[in-house]
Design a protein around this motif. Structure first.
Motif, PDB file in Angstrom:
ATOM      1  N   LEU B  16      -8.588   5.852  -7.170  1.00  0.00           N
ATOM      2  CA  LEU B  16      -7.894   7.113  -6.188  1.00  0.00           C
ATOM      3  C   LEU B  16      -8.590   8.414  -6.743  1.00  0.00           C
ATOM      4  O   LEU B  16      -8.185   9.676  -6.360  1.00  0.00           O
ATOM      5  N   LEU B  39       0.134  10.566  -3.203  1.00  0.00           N
ATOM      6  CA  LEU B  39      -1.083   9.846  -2.529  1.00  0.00           C
ATOM      7  C   LEU B  39      -1.003  10.201  -0.786  1.00  0.00           C
ATOM      8  O   LEU B  39       0.236  10.527  -0.308  1.00  0.00           O
ATOM      9  N   ASP B  40      -2.077   9.825  -0.037  1.00  0.00           N
ATOM     10  CA  ASP B  40      -1.875   9.832   1.486  1.00  0.00           C
ATOM     11  C   ASP B  40      -2.328   8.706   1.895  1.00  0.00           C
ATOM     12  O   ASP B  40      -2.665   7.577   1.310  1.00  0.00           O
ATOM     13  N   SER B  41      -2.591   8.670   3.388  1.00  0.00           N
ATOM     14  CA  SER B  41      -2.707   7.378   4.119  1.00  0.00           C
ATOM     15  C   SER B  41      -3.990   6.755   3.541  1.00  0.00           C
ATOM     16  O   SER B  41      -4.148   5.382   3.630  1.00  0.00           O
ATOM     17  N   ILE B  42      -4.881   7.436   3.400  1.00  0.00           N
ATOM     18  CA  ILE B  42      -6.163   6.766   2.899  1.00  0.00           C
ATOM     19  C   ILE B  42      -6.156   6.217   1.406  1.00  0.00           C
ATOM     20  O   ILE B  42      -6.627   4.991   1.149  1.00  0.00           O
ATOM     21  N   ASP B  43      -5.409   6.770   0.674  1.00  0.00           N
ATOM     22  CA  ASP B  43      -4.965   6.302  -0.620  1.00  0.00           C
ATOM     23  C   ASP B  43      -4.123   4.735  -0.614  1.00  0.00           C
ATOM     24  O   ASP B  43      -4.621   3.813  -1.235  1.00  0.00           O
ATOM     25  N   LEU B  45      -4.480   2.672   2.004  1.00  0.00           N
ATOM     26  CA  LEU B  45      -5.676   1.799   2.428  1.00  0.00           C
ATOM     27  C   LEU B  45      -6.299   1.440   1.208  1.00  0.00           C
ATOM     28  O   LEU B  45      -6.809  -0.023   0.886  1.00  0.00           O
ATOM     29  N   GLU B  46      -6.690   2.193   0.440  1.00  0.00           N
ATOM     30  CA  GLU B  46      -7.533   2.076  -0.883  1.00  0.00           C
ATOM     31  C   GLU B  46      -6.614   1.161  -1.700  1.00  0.00           C
ATOM     32  O   GLU B  46      -7.184   0.096  -2.419  1.00  0.00           O
ATOM     33  N   ILE B  48      -4.571  -1.225  -0.850  1.00  0.00           N
ATOM     34  CA  ILE B  48      -4.729  -2.417  -0.186  1.00  0.00           C
ATOM     35  C   ILE B  48      -5.964  -3.282  -0.834  1.00  0.00           C
ATOM     36  O   ILE B  48      -6.029  -4.430  -1.051  1.00  0.00           O
ATOM     37  N   VAL B  49      -6.864  -2.507  -0.516  1.00  0.00           N
ATOM     38  CA  VAL B  49      -8.565  -3.048  -1.387  1.00  0.00           C
ATOM     39  C   VAL B  49      -8.322  -3.256  -2.796  1.00  0.00           C
ATOM     40  O   VAL B  49      -8.738  -4.448  -2.913  1.00  0.00           O
ATOM     41  N   ASP B  52      -6.462  -6.795  -3.027  1.00  0.00           N
ATOM     42  CA  ASP B  52      -7.432  -7.669  -2.727  1.00  0.00           C
ATOM     43  C   ASP B  52      -8.572  -8.048  -3.860  1.00  0.00           C
ATOM     44  O   ASP B  52      -8.767  -9.060  -4.372  1.00  0.00           O
ATOM     45  N   LEU B  59      -3.439  -8.609   2.049  1.00  0.00           N
ATOM     46  CA  LEU B  59      -2.271  -7.784   2.695  1.00  0.00           C
ATOM     47  C   LEU B  59      -2.431  -7.715   4.173  1.00  0.00           C
ATOM     48  O   LEU B  59      -3.344  -7.104   4.595  1.00  0.00           O
ATOM     49  N   PRO B  62      -0.546  -4.189   7.139  1.00  0.00           N
ATOM     50  CA  PRO B  62      -0.362  -2.729   6.368  1.00  0.00           C
ATOM     51  C   PRO B  62       0.937  -2.105   6.163  1.00  0.00           C
ATOM     52  O   PRO B  62       1.086  -1.400   5.292  1.00  0.00           O
TER      53      PRO B  62
END
Lengths: 377, 85, 205
Positions: B16, B39-43, B45-46, B48-49, B52, B59, B62
């Motif tokens: 991040l 942290l924000d919404s893109i973080d 999603l990151e 979640i990656v 994985d 996941l 989300p």
């Protein structure tokens, strides 16, 4: 007094047809270009998207020329421009604008200097410009999802500045592994055809298309006059839209002020409507803040998916047909209201006397664009 | 579990790009979003990656991220239970 | 079209590890790589904006130029109607190549949302708008080379039709560690007349 600027010729190449008339026929019948695709070269799992058949493109393109080597996107751009360029003399006061987000991005699959060159948007623009013999430097607009509408606004402003007399605008993007994987990583893709503003929506469907228009100061053959425009940033977040719709509200206000009209004069809104919860909600808030909550509104994403850099221009081309035919097209995919501020979604295609419409778009980077068009009587 | 938490802090700082933050700055129960690490919404999603890629956890919903990514503590507990690598 | 005289109020050039503000070199170092150069700038000028480190190189380049030209003129208590007019040659290709690598191998197929968002050149406008709270006109264009006549015309249009009070113009080219940032603020006051020739002179300084 600033010069009046018009749109006189329009065309589009989409899964629903290779000319405007066929597209309108299919939209009227409620047909969508979005289908389930299984193509492992694009995505591991099956996905929903609106994709133009490549063989159809090749077949149509063969009727235009047999010379040169062009990508699918380039062929679709040339096909969109071809019938309208032929009607007008190209001078050194004729601008050429190209709108795209990712152009020939698929070239990057090969790692060579040549493919990097191929992926440059300027290379794409030059190829199209050379094909038609445009005499001025191509202007590429790449401003995320507002690019297509913004390109019209830019063309209008440049004509008003007297830098040019007229401008050919072409817009296009294709469905690539690059954008599919990106939107998927945002958890934004719908596994069924998208449903803008609907409670039951599950996200975006991507699509591909090209569209072309002639923007001109010449009133002859003009279909609409461009009354006003605005492109104002949310200054809020780079991937999420403003919760209050501030940038969109200001963009519409800027366009209405220039047009010297109030919200009552707008008969129809062709909105962005990507079918993500944040986008749809933001738009509904913005429209109701401006007193447009009762104005009929649709998103054409249910027919074409989100065609990125093409979407704004394609939706203007269809919006102009709404004015000319006095027809409001149903917002395909909509069933139950899925936004907190009620707006007047067009549920059934119907005839209605129309004079003026507003086109809006919003995108990554917090960008928004609004343009108002009025029918020439 | 302690080693995993340490590893998570390092990885979160790395993926991040939290340039101004050290592992020692993150407490196990600090909220990662909002007032905590900011942290924000893109973080999200990151992250979640990250689940994985590093731990083989897919996941599918989300929305689950909200509870899993509450803190290093909750994240470590979820990974311990669900990891496939 | 009725035109008021416009001026180049201030300029900033960032290239080859060096920042020149209004003709004066204000920062340089020998460090390798743009990102470390940018980090040193961040520390030395006490930017205190951690989001800076999440940006891609193109946005960092644009951010630094905007920071230097906007900070002295922005009044945080007022609305500042400063339009953003930016362009470059390579769009976001520097990030595009990195993103493409993350999806090229099926065993290591992990597309990153944080990288994907920067595969659009206009994101740098969003970053500048957020930092300086500019709810203003903004647009991003691609040209093979710096197009001074387009920049001059479009900035003047924005001012003349009153869509903006001032315009921050930027050429932000970044690909493979090769970069050039050229920024100038167009306003109704200043000493250098806002003409195509003067823009080019400043660009080539």
């Amino acid at each position: 007094m600033l010069k009046k600027v018009y749109i006189s010729n329009v065309n589009c190449i989409t899964p629903l047809g290779f000319d405007v008339e066929t597209n309108i026929d299919n939209i009227t019948k409620g047909i969508t270009g979005i289908q389930k695709h299984e193509d492992k070269s694009l995505m591991k799992d099956s996905f929903c998207a609106s994709i133009v058949n490549e063989n159809d493109v090749d077949e149509a393109f063969a009727k235009v020329t047999s010379e040169g080597k062009f990508t699918k996107l380039e062929k679709m751009m040339i096909l969109a421009l071809f019938p309208i360029v032929n009607e007008v003399e190209i001078t050194d006061k004729t601008a050429f604008l190209l709108s795209t987000t990712k152009g020939n991005i698929e070239a990057l699959k090969n790692k060579s200097d040549e493919s990097i060159e191929e992926a440059h948007l300027g290379t794409l623009a030059k190829r199209i410009a050379n094909f038609f013999g445009f005499k001025t430097k191509p202007i590429v607009v790449s401003n995320a999802c507002v690019s297509g509408v913004l390109a019209i606004s830019v063309a209008k402003r440049l004509i008003q500045s007297e830098m040019y007399n007229d401008a050919f605008v072409v817009a296009g993007d294709i469905v690539s592994e690059f954008v599919l994987s990106g939107f998927n990583s945002f958890q934004a893709m719908s596994n069924e055809p998208c449903r803008p503003y609907s409670k039951n929506r599950t996200g975006v469907s991507l699509g591909e298309a090209t569209a072309a228009v002639l923007v001109t100061s010449n009133r002859e053959n003009a279909k609409v006059v461009i009354l006003g425009d605005g492109s104002i940033n949310d200054a809020n977040h780079i991937s999420g839209p403003s919760r209050t719709g501030e940038g969109l509200v200001r963009s519409i206000e800027s366009a209405m002020k220039e047009a010297n009209i109030d919200s009552n004069s707008i008969n129809y809104i062709s909105a962005h409507g990507t079918a993500t919860p944040f986008n749809d909600e933001m738009e509904a808030i913005a429209f109701s803040r401006i007193g447009l909550e009762n104005t009929p509104v649709n998103s054409l994403k249910g027919y074409y998916g989100h065609t990125l850099g093409a979407s704004g221009l394609l939706e203007v081309v269809i919006g102009i047909q709404s004015l000319l035919h006095n027809k409001l097209f149903a917002s395909l995919g909509f069933d139950e209201m899925g936004v907190s501020k009620p707006i007047n979604i067009i549920e059934k295609t119907e005839n209605k006397e129309l004079n003026c419409f507003l086109k809006t778009a919003s995108g990554f980077g917090g960008c928004n664009t609004a343009v108002i068009f009025e029918k020439i009587k | 579990m302690e080693a995993l938490k340490q590893e998570l802090k390092e990885k979160i700082i790395e993926v991040l790009n939290l340039e101004d933050i050290n592992v020692a700055d993150i407490n196990d129960n600090d909220p990662l979003f909002g007032d905590g690490l900011g942290l924000d919404s893109i973080d999200a999603l990151e992250l979640i990656v990250l689940l994985d890629k590093e731990y083989g956890i897919k996941l599918l919903d989300p929305k689950l991220g909200k509870t899993i990514f509450e803190s290093i503590e909750t994240m470590a507990a979820y990974i311990t239970e669900h990891r496939t690598k | 079209m009725l035109e008021n005289k416009t001026y180049i109020h201030s300029t900033c050039v960032i290239q080859k590890n060096k920042i020149v503000l209004n003709g004066e070199s204000i920062f340089s170092n020998e460090i390798e790589g743009f990102n470390d150069f940018a980090k040193k700038f961040y520390q030395e000028f006490e930017i205190a904006y951690p989001k800076f480190f999440k940006m891609d190189s193109l946005s960092k380049l644009a951010f630094i130029g905007a920071e230097l030209l906007l900070k002295p003129i922005i009044d945080p208590l007022k609305e500042n109607n400063i339009g953003l007019l930016f362009a470059n040659k390579s769009s976001s290709l520097d990030t595009d190549v990195k993103y493409q690598e993350s999806i090229s191998e099926s065993e290591s197929y992990f597309p990153s949302p944080a990288v994907f968002v920067y595969t659009l050149p206009n994101i740098c406008l969003g970053e500048i708008s957020i930092k300086h709270q500019l709810k203003s006109e903004n647009s991003f264009f691609i040209f093979d080379t710096f197009n001074s006549s387009f920049m001059e015309n479009y900035a003047n249009v924005l001012l003349n039709i009153k869509k903006a009070d001032k315009v921050l113009c930027g050429w932000v080219e970044y690909f493979n560690e090769e970069y050039k940032g050229f920024f100038y603020l167009v306003s109704d006051e200043g000493e250098i007349e806002h003409t195509k020739n003067n823009i080019e002179i400043e660009f080539n300084k």
